[in-house]
Design a protein around this motif. Structure first.
Motif, PDB file in Angstrom:
ATOM      1  N   GLY A  49       0.747  -1.913  -0.024  1.00 26.22           N
ATOM      2  CA  GLY A  49       0.051  -0.362  -0.038  1.00 26.22           C
ATOM      3  C   GLY A  49       0.744   1.405   0.808  1.00 26.22           C
ATOM      4  O   GLY A  49       0.386   2.449   0.053  1.00 26.22           O
ATOM      5  N   GLY A  50       1.787   1.261   0.036  1.00 27.80           N
ATOM      6  CA  GLY A  50       3.100   2.646  -0.293  1.00 27.80           C
ATOM      7  C   GLY A  50       4.332   2.658  -1.205  1.00 27.80           C
ATOM      8  O   GLY A  50       4.068   2.066  -1.774  1.00 27.80           O
ATOM      9  N   ILE A  51       4.579   3.152  -1.434  1.00 27.80           N
ATOM     10  CA  ILE A  51       5.955   3.815  -2.460  1.00 27.80           C
ATOM     11  C   ILE A  51       6.921   3.660  -2.285  1.00 27.80           C
ATOM     12  O   ILE A  51       7.173   3.940  -0.680  1.00 27.80           O
ATOM     13  CB  ILE A  51       5.371   4.981  -3.042  1.00 27.80           C
ATOM     14  N   GLU A  52       7.863   2.535  -2.786  1.00 30.91           N
ATOM     15  CA  GLU A  52       8.664   2.270  -2.505  1.00 30.91           C
ATOM     16  C   GLU A  52       9.805   3.146  -3.210  1.00 30.91           C
ATOM     17  O   GLU A  52      10.778   3.836  -2.499  1.00 30.91           O
ATOM     18  CB  GLU A  52       9.644   0.476  -2.752  1.00 30.91           C
ATOM     19  N   GLN A  53       9.792   3.437  -4.517  1.00 27.63           N
ATOM     20  CA  GLN A  53      11.132   4.099  -5.110  1.00 27.63           C
ATOM     21  C   GLN A  53       9.989   4.713  -6.699  1.00 27.63           C
ATOM     22  O   GLN A  53       9.301   3.515  -6.922  1.00 27.63           O
ATOM     23  CB  GLN A  53      12.091   2.667  -5.782  1.00 27.63           C
ATOM     24  N   ILE A  54      10.550   5.708  -7.135  1.00 30.98           N
ATOM     25  CA  ILE A  54       9.722   6.608  -7.858  1.00 30.98           C
ATOM     26  C   ILE A  54      10.905   6.681  -8.770  1.00 30.98           C
ATOM     27  O   ILE A  54      12.171   7.102  -8.099  1.00 30.98           O
ATOM     28  CB  ILE A  54       9.087   7.335  -8.159  1.00 30.98           C
ATOM     29  N   GLY A  55      10.717   6.441  -9.454  1.00 33.47           N
ATOM     30  CA  GLY A  55      12.436   6.843 -10.950  1.00 33.47           C
ATOM     31  C   GLY A  55      12.526   6.395 -12.285  1.00 33.47           C
ATOM     32  O   GLY A  55      10.836   5.392 -12.774  1.00 33.47           O
ATOM     33  N   ALA A  56      13.303   6.888 -12.899  1.00 34.79           N
ATOM     34  CA  ALA A  56      12.984   6.122 -14.649  1.00 34.79           C
ATOM     35  C   ALA A  56      13.631   4.705 -14.602  1.00 34.79           C
ATOM     36  O   ALA A  56      14.837   4.316 -13.564  1.00 34.79           O
ATOM     37  CB  ALA A  56      13.855   7.323 -15.649  1.00 34.79           C
ATOM     38  N   PRO A  57      13.170   4.102 -15.321  1.00 35.07           N
ATOM     39  CA  PRO A  57      13.705   2.530 -15.410  1.00 35.07           C
ATOM     40  C   PRO A  57      15.405   1.519 -15.099  1.00 35.07           C
ATOM     41  O   PRO A  57      15.247   1.174 -14.291  1.00 35.07           O
ATOM     42  CB  PRO A  57      12.793   1.639 -16.825  1.00 35.07           C
ATOM     43  N   GLN A  58      16.036   3.016 -15.965  1.00 38.05           N
ATOM     44  CA  GLN A  58      17.121   2.588 -15.298  1.00 38.05           C
ATOM     45  C   GLN A  58      17.825   3.103 -14.153  1.00 38.05           C
ATOM     46  O   GLN A  58      18.568   2.119 -13.524  1.00 38.05           O
ATOM     47  CB  GLN A  58      18.428   3.657 -16.484  1.00 38.05           C
ATOM     48  N   ASP A  59      17.242   4.059 -12.972  1.00 36.25           N
ATOM     49  CA  ASP A  59      17.300   4.591 -12.149  1.00 36.25           C
ATOM     50  C   ASP A  59      16.672   3.372 -11.348  1.00 36.25           C
ATOM     51  O   ASP A  59      17.324   2.570 -10.235  1.00 36.25           O
ATOM     52  CB  ASP A  59      16.934   5.498 -11.753  1.00 36.25           C
ATOM     53  N   ILE A  60      15.573   2.501 -11.370  1.00 36.72           N
ATOM     54  CA  ILE A  60      14.966   1.261 -10.889  1.00 36.72           C
ATOM     55  C   ILE A  60      15.598   0.083 -10.874  1.00 36.72           C
ATOM     56  O   ILE A  60      15.827  -0.268  -9.782  1.00 36.72           O
ATOM     57  CB  ILE A  60      13.733   1.406 -10.980  1.00 36.72           C
ATOM     58  N   TYR A  61      16.483   0.473 -11.920  1.00 37.50           N
ATOM     59  CA  TYR A  61      16.430  -1.093 -11.912  1.00 37.50           C
ATOM     60  C   TYR A  61      18.505  -1.187 -12.101  1.00 37.50           C
ATOM     61  O   TYR A  61      18.848  -1.863 -11.245  1.00 37.50           O
ATOM     62  CB  TYR A  61      17.055  -1.226 -13.548  1.00 37.50           C
ATOM     63  N   LEU A  62      19.060  -0.256 -12.075  1.00 36.45           N
ATOM     64  CA  LEU A  62      20.428  -0.012 -12.031  1.00 36.45           C
ATOM     65  C   LEU A  62      20.854   0.526 -10.356  1.00 36.45           C
ATOM     66  O   LEU A  62      21.739   0.040  -9.571  1.00 36.45           O
ATOM     67  CB  LEU A  62      21.335   0.581 -12.644  1.00 36.45           C
ATOM     68  N   ARG A  63      19.806   1.245  -9.941  1.00 37.49           N
ATOM     69  CA  ARG A  63      20.392   1.922  -8.551  1.00 37.49           C
ATOM     70  C   ARG A  63      18.848   1.813  -7.579  1.00 37.49           C
ATOM     71  O   ARG A  63      18.441   2.954  -7.235  1.00 37.49           O
ATOM     72  CB  ARG A  63      20.580   2.925  -8.603  1.00 37.49           C
ATOM     73  N   PRO A  64      18.633   0.638  -7.465  1.00 32.15           N
ATOM     74  CA  PRO A  64      17.343   0.616  -5.630  1.00 32.15           C
ATOM     75  C   PRO A  64      17.859   1.304  -4.969  1.00 32.15           C
ATOM     76  O   PRO A  64      19.274   0.962  -4.579  1.00 32.15           O
ATOM     77  CB  PRO A  64      17.241  -1.181  -5.903  1.00 32.15           C
ATOM     78  N   GLN A  65      16.628   1.711  -4.430  1.00 35.43           N
ATOM     79  CA  GLN A  65      16.695   1.911  -3.349  1.00 35.43           C
ATOM     80  C   GLN A  65      16.282   1.409  -1.871  1.00 35.43           C
ATOM     81  O   GLN A  65      16.807   1.570  -0.401  1.00 35.43           O
ATOM     82  CB  GLN A  65      15.917   3.481  -3.146  1.00 35.43           C
TER      83      GLN A  65
END
Length: 348
Positions: free
Chosen positions: A217-233
């Motif tokens: 129910g919450g947002i873990e991360q928002i970003g461009a596809p490359q950022d989500i894939y290469l630099r997970p938070q």
């Protein structure tokens, strides 16, 4: 259409489906909402569509309040199109009639489309590759053609926002690839804002301008596809999107020494998120590792499972730190001893 969600939550009885979401969607943007079943994706889509009211917070569309507690602008006044997972075609209407329906019956259909109905129908059918199938009934269409009809119906009235709920999940793998290209092409041609709900990482990565990763129910991360894939938070994003191995070890500022090595192995990690550093972890995707014959400069391991995937092999490798998933073009066999290295070019 631009959209702004401010502190939006949704509860059903004692269950909280969405937790204080803050999200802005720009005009013409393609947003993928990505997450596992039960994370709140469809609830968010229903709020945007006007099928549900938020429990708290506010939704604005083009700066106008569309929903807040006790108020929700009805779906027919939001100028949206929607594509469902199940196609939802009417069995008594042919293809042309499906496309004509929203043009005539949606209150927000622009006058220039109503005045040139036949031209619009012809244009939309050409856009989705169904120009020669206007008289066909749903039972005469393939799965891919049915999905094209559903998309054509959704865009016929030129909506400002197109909502898509797992639209390709019922299609086979080859059709899904074809339909991805179709949806991308339609987005380029129409410039309509798209919110695309999916649990398929490859769909989100391939098509979206930005990805919103959701969990519980919450947002873990928002970003461009490359950022989500290469630099997970977060650990969830690393495991769910890029299927990363979380290697344990110790951090010394931006240098990481993995467990299971003899202490001489050290990886650079200046771009690794602080979350992982605080937990003594280093995320490594399956394709980042280099798999070699035993070498004292690498991390020792043993092959416990092999799957051939055409251009590469997928391995499970047992190390002192646990079992890791590795993809490599090199062929090894069950119970082979191997060495794992992380090339400098793959270090974060």
């Amino acid at each position: 259409m631009s959209i702004q969600l401010t502190e939006v939550s949704k509860t059903f009885g004692t269950f909280q489906a969405l937790k204080s979401l803050n999200l802005t969607i720009e005009k013409g943007e393609f947003i993928a909402i990505l997450g596992p079943s039960g994370c709140g994706k469809t609830t968010l889509l229903r709020l945007l569509a006007g099928f549900e009211q938020p429990t708290t917070g506010e939704i604005r569309m083009n700066r106008q309040v569309a929903a807040k507690p006790g108020f929700s602008l009805p779906p027919e006044k939001r100028h949206i199109g929607m594509v469902f997972q199940s196609f939802a075609l009417w069995p008594h209407m042919n293809v042309t009639e499906h496309v004509r329906f929203p043009i005539r019956h949606h209150q927000e259909t622009p006058a220039h489309i109503r005045d040139k109905e036949q031209e619009r129908i012809a244009s939309v059918l050409q856009m989705v590759g169904l120009s020669q199938h206007g008289t066909r009934m749903p039972h005469e269409l393939s799965g891919g053609q049915k999905q094209r009809v559903a998309i054509a119906r959704a865009i016929a009235s030129e909506p400002s926002l197109l909502l898509m709920d797992e639209p390709l999940s019922s299609l086979d793998a080859m059709l899904r690839m074809d339909m991805r290209r179709e949806i991308q092409s339609i987005h380029r041609q129409t410039g309509t804002s798209i919110v695309y709900v999916t649990h398929d990482q490859s769909e989100a990565l391939a098509m979206a301008d930005r990805i919103v990763v959701m969990k519980d129910g919450g947002i873990e991360q928002i970003g461009a596809p490359q950022d989500i894939y290469l630099r997970p938070q977060t650990e969830f994003v690393a495991k769910f999107v890029s299927k990363a191995n979380l290697i344990r070890g110790r951090w010394n500022h931006d240098r990481f020494v993995p467990a299971g090595a003899d202490g001489s192995v050290e990886w650079q990690g200046s771009r690794v998120a602080e979350y992982f550093k605080s937990c003594g972890l280093y995320p490594v995707r399956p394709d980042q590792f280099q798999l070699d014959s035993p070498d004292p400069s690498g991390i020792p391991g043993e092959v416990t499972n092999v799957q051939f995937q055409g251009k590469e092999f997928h391995y499970h490798i047992r190390t002192e730190d646990g079992q890791w998933e590795i993809s490599s073009p090199r062929q090894f066999h069950l119970r082979d001893k191997v060495s794992l290295q992380l090339p400098a070019s793959e270090q974060l």
